[in-house]
Design an enzyme around this catalytic site. Structure first.
Site, PDB file in Angstrom:
ATOM      1  N   LYS A   1      -7.773  -1.306  -7.192  1.00 26.46           N
ATOM      2  CA  LYS A   1      -8.071  -0.595  -5.962  1.00 26.46           C
ATOM      3  C   LYS A   1      -9.431   0.058  -6.129  1.00 26.46           C
ATOM      4  O   LYS A   1      -9.687   0.740  -7.127  1.00 26.46           O
ATOM      5  CB  LYS A   1      -7.005   0.482  -5.699  1.00 26.46           C
ATOM      6  CG  LYS A   1      -7.321   1.451  -4.555  1.00 26.46           C
ATOM      7  CD  LYS A   1      -7.211   0.779  -3.191  1.00 26.46           C
ATOM      8  CE  LYS A   1      -7.579   1.708  -2.041  1.00 26.46           C
ATOM      9  NZ  LYS A   1      -6.515   2.554  -1.602  1.00 26.46           N
TER      10      LYS A   1
ATOM     11  N   ASP B   1       0.750   2.293   3.983  1.00 28.70           N
ATOM     12  CA  ASP B   1      -0.109   3.344   3.429  1.00 28.70           C
ATOM     13  C   ASP B   1       0.673   4.664   3.357  1.00 28.70           C
ATOM     14  O   ASP B   1       0.218   5.710   3.825  1.00 28.70           O
ATOM     15  CB  ASP B   1      -1.410   3.524   4.215  1.00 28.70           C
ATOM     16  CG  ASP B   1      -2.412   4.404   3.455  1.00 28.70           C
ATOM     17  OD1 ASP B   1      -2.095   4.816   2.327  1.00 28.70           O
ATOM     18  OD2 ASP B   1      -3.489   4.678   4.001  1.00 28.70           O
TER      19      ASP B   1
ATOM     20  N   HIS C   1       0.836  -1.208   0.000  1.00 29.01           N
ATOM     21  CA  HIS C   1       0.000   0.000   0.000  1.00 29.01           C
ATOM     22  C   HIS C   1       0.872   1.260   0.000  1.00 29.01           C
ATOM     23  O   HIS C   1       1.187   1.815   1.046  1.00 29.01           O
ATOM     24  CB  HIS C   1      -0.933  -0.031   1.221  1.00 29.01           C
ATOM     25  CG  HIS C   1      -2.027   0.975   1.153  1.00 29.01           C
ATOM     26  ND1 HIS C   1      -3.269   0.745   1.694  1.00 29.01           N
ATOM     27  CD2 HIS C   1      -2.082   2.223   0.617  1.00 29.01           C
ATOM     28  CE1 HIS C   1      -4.030   1.799   1.485  1.00 29.01           C
ATOM     29  NE2 HIS C   1      -3.330   2.722   0.839  1.00 29.01           N
TER      30      HIS C   1
ATOM     31  N   ASN D   1      -4.562   6.414  -7.341  1.00 31.98           N
ATOM     32  CA  ASN D   1      -5.212   7.737  -7.259  1.00 31.98           C
ATOM     33  C   ASN D   1      -4.208   8.837  -7.581  1.00 31.98           C
ATOM     34  O   ASN D   1      -3.820   9.627  -6.737  1.00 31.98           O
ATOM     35  CB  ASN D   1      -5.847   7.961  -5.881  1.00 31.98           C
ATOM     36  CG  ASN D   1      -4.881   7.805  -4.724  1.00 31.98           C
ATOM     37  OD1 ASN D   1      -3.946   7.010  -4.780  1.00 31.98           O
ATOM     38  ND2 ASN D   1      -5.068   8.567  -3.671  1.00 31.98           N
TER      39      ASN D   1
ATOM     40  N   HIS E   1       2.209  14.084   1.214  1.00 28.33           N
ATOM     41  CA  HIS E   1       1.674  15.350   0.694  1.00 28.33           C
ATOM     42  C   HIS E   1       2.696  16.437   0.976  1.00 28.33           C
ATOM     43  O   HIS E   1       3.548  16.282   1.866  1.00 28.33           O
ATOM     44  CB  HIS E   1       0.367  15.710   1.396  1.00 28.33           C
ATOM     45  CG  HIS E   1      -0.743  14.745   1.129  1.00 28.33           C
ATOM     46  ND1 HIS E   1      -1.421  14.715  -0.061  1.00 28.33           N
ATOM     47  CD2 HIS E   1      -1.269  13.755   1.884  1.00 28.33           C
ATOM     48  CE1 HIS E   1      -2.333  13.748  -0.026  1.00 28.33           C
ATOM     49  NE2 HIS E   1      -2.263  13.141   1.148  1.00 28.33           N
TER      50      HIS E   1
ATOM     51  N   HIS F   1      -6.029  -0.870   5.349  1.00 26.10           N
ATOM     52  CA  HIS F   1      -5.941  -0.108   6.614  1.00 26.10           C
ATOM     53  C   HIS F   1      -7.161  -0.230   7.516  1.00 26.10           C
ATOM     54  O   HIS F   1      -7.866   0.751   7.753  1.00 26.10           O
ATOM     55  CB  HIS F   1      -5.643   1.376   6.350  1.00 26.10           C
ATOM     56  CG  HIS F   1      -6.457   2.020   5.255  1.00 26.10           C
ATOM     57  ND1 HIS F   1      -7.824   1.967   5.217  1.00 26.10           N
ATOM     58  CD2 HIS F   1      -6.078   2.736   4.169  1.00 26.10           C
ATOM     59  CE1 HIS F   1      -8.251   2.618   4.154  1.00 26.10           C
ATOM     60  NE2 HIS F   1      -7.206   3.090   3.505  1.00 26.10           N
TER      61      HIS F   1
ATOM     62  N   GLY G   1      -3.244  11.798   5.127  1.00 25.53           N
ATOM     63  CA  GLY G   1      -2.179  10.898   4.671  1.00 25.53           C
ATOM     64  C   GLY G   1      -0.840  11.307   5.233  1.00 25.53           C
ATOM     65  O   GLY G   1      -0.576  12.507   5.389  1.00 25.53           O
TER      66      GLY G   1
END
Ligand code: DOR
Ligand code: ZN
Ligand code: ZN
Length: 447
Positions: A148, A310, A62, A96, A314, A237, A330
């Site tokens: 996903k 995960d 992930h 994404n 950013h 998650h 995130g």
């Protein structure tokens, strides 16, 4: 005896669930021999590990590597260097992105970018395409190893409110045998709650909106939906004990479901989140201590399959603002996951063989990465050498990731990845990246 390329001697190794005193010989990128030092073949290069532990390289299922139009957050160079620094030898890239990975063309573009930059092995998720017929091509021709499905918002061609489209995409994935990873927070449930909660500004508002019950209800609906579809669903998650129990019961009844937990959800509490602020926000958000303790119990009972980072980097500006609506959820995770888990092992909360199962073996099995995830003769020589005695403080300013912050900043950890080998090549040595961008490999579906 044939000559090997490299031998690792004076070591311990995590092999089929136990720690053995032995060495490893590497030839042509693969493990050719695991044996006591005197029985290893001669090699061009001999590395004395001074008693340190050899583990299978981590497989992180992930990771948001970003790149392309989001490369200001992370790119395949910085991201895979961060991975190598964290002992991660293979990772699966989330879709994404900008452009979204959602068809053959976007997947191929992305792989082209990754090929030039990666220092580790990379496999790819795709989001579902607009037409279910394209699913086959994305997997067979494009090489995506999994799909996903974000249920929180539309990413790719399938609207999370369109149950028929979801069913069709899941059925097609089931036919191919390709796993589908799900972010299980239903947009419908979130919208209903948001209306009741009203204005969304603070971390407390966010915690009320993204409650454990949202995840539980979404997973319940999803399990009902996939009942007899024979599609492999992997829940990302998970952050509630109720969710883990439902998944476990479904598996016992024969539904092929698995789940993953992150170090964030195992170690950061909702009170930590309130203190640290938006910088520590992830979605799903951190939970209460009580839930964290329950997750640990279930983890130790073997009811959770995978630990993944995960890694969701950013820019720092996107993590700060007056309202929660101005910030991105995130946090980066690639460079802290292994040290954090080794620290828990040192405290006796988990064992090293359990870590190897959760972070190496099961990820390889679930996502079909054959020849990886275990130290075994014939397998690829993906390995991480850890110094179990090394204590240090987590300092995000030293990350290779472009996201130089962490909810774990200042935490004292014990256990450090000191060398990482990918396909037999030393890519990280004492925190320095020793491999060239592009030296890593792309892993394609059933290749
Ligand atoms: O916290 C999160 N960050 N949750 C998600 O589902 C998406 C992710 C991201 O891409 O930043
Ligand atoms: Zn998610
Ligand atoms: Zn994610």
């Amino acid at each position: 005896m044939v000559k090997a390329d490299i031998t690792l001697t004076n070591a311990k190794a995590l092999i089929s669930g136990s720690i053995l005193r032995c060495g490893v010989a590497v030839e042509d990128g693969r493990i050719c021999r695991i044996a006591k030092d005197p029985n290893l073949p001669k090699a061009s290069e001999k590395i004395d590990l001074k008693g340190r532990l050899i583990m299978p390289g981590l497989i992180d299922v992930h990771v948001h590597f970003r790149d392309q139009a989001l490369s200001y957050k992370e790119d395949f160079r910085s991201g895979t260097m961060a991975a190598a620094n964290g002992g991660v030898t293979s990772a699966i890239d989330m879709p994404n992105n900008d452009p979204v990975t959602m068809n053959l063309e976007s997947l191929r573009e992305r792989i082209k970018e990754a090929e030039r930059k990666t220092v580790i092995n990379l496999a790819f998720y795709s989001a579902f395409p607009e037409r279910a017929e394209e699913i086959n091509r994305i997997v067979r021709d494009g090489g995506a190893v999994a799909f996903k499905l974000f249920l929180t918002r539309k990413v790719g061609g399938v609207d999370p409110c369109d149950e028929d489209a979801i069913i069709e995409a899941l059925r097609e994935s089931g036919r191919l045998g390709v796993p589908v990873a799900v972010h299980a927070e239903s947009i419908k449930i979130l919208r209903e709650r948001a209306e009741r909660i009203g204005e969304l500004r603070t971390i407390n508002d966010y915690l009320r909106l993204h409650s454990p019950s949202v995840e539980e209800e979404t997973v319940r609906r999803m399990l009902h939906l996939i009942g007899d579809m024979h599609v492999k669903v992997h829940f990302c998650h998970v952050s509630s004990a109720g969710t883990v129990k439902m998944i476990s019961e479904a598996r016992e009844s024969g539904i092929p479901v698995t789940c993953e937990v992150t170090p964030y959800h195992l170690l950061i509490s909702s009170s930590d989140l309130r203190v640290k602020g938006f910088i520590a926000l992830s979605d799903p958000p951190a939970r209460d201590r009580r839930i964290i303790n329950q997750l640990w119990t279930l983890l130790r009972r073997g009811m959770i399959d995978v630990i993944a980072s995960d890694h969701a980097p950013h820019a720092i500006e996107e993590k700060t603002g007056d309202s929660i609506l101005d910030v991105e959820a995130g946090v980066p995770g690639l460079e802290v996951t292994l040290p954090l888990m080794l620290t828990q092992a040192d405290k006796g909360l988990i064992s090293l063989p359990e870590i190897a199962s959760l972070m190496c073996k099961r990820p390889a099995e679930i996502f079909g990465l054959t020849g990886r995830g275990e130290l075994k003769e014939g397998n690829y020589a993906d390995m991480v050498i850890v110094d179990l005695k090394r204590r240090y403080k987590i300092d995000p300013s030293h990350f290779y990731s472009k996201a130089k912050y962490s909810p774990f900043e200042g935490w004292e950890v014990k256990g450090k990845p000191v060398k990482t080998f990918v396909n037999g090549r030393l890519v990280m040595d004492e925190g320095e990246i020793t491999a060239k961008p592009g030296s890593g490999r792309i892993i394609r579906w059933r290749s």
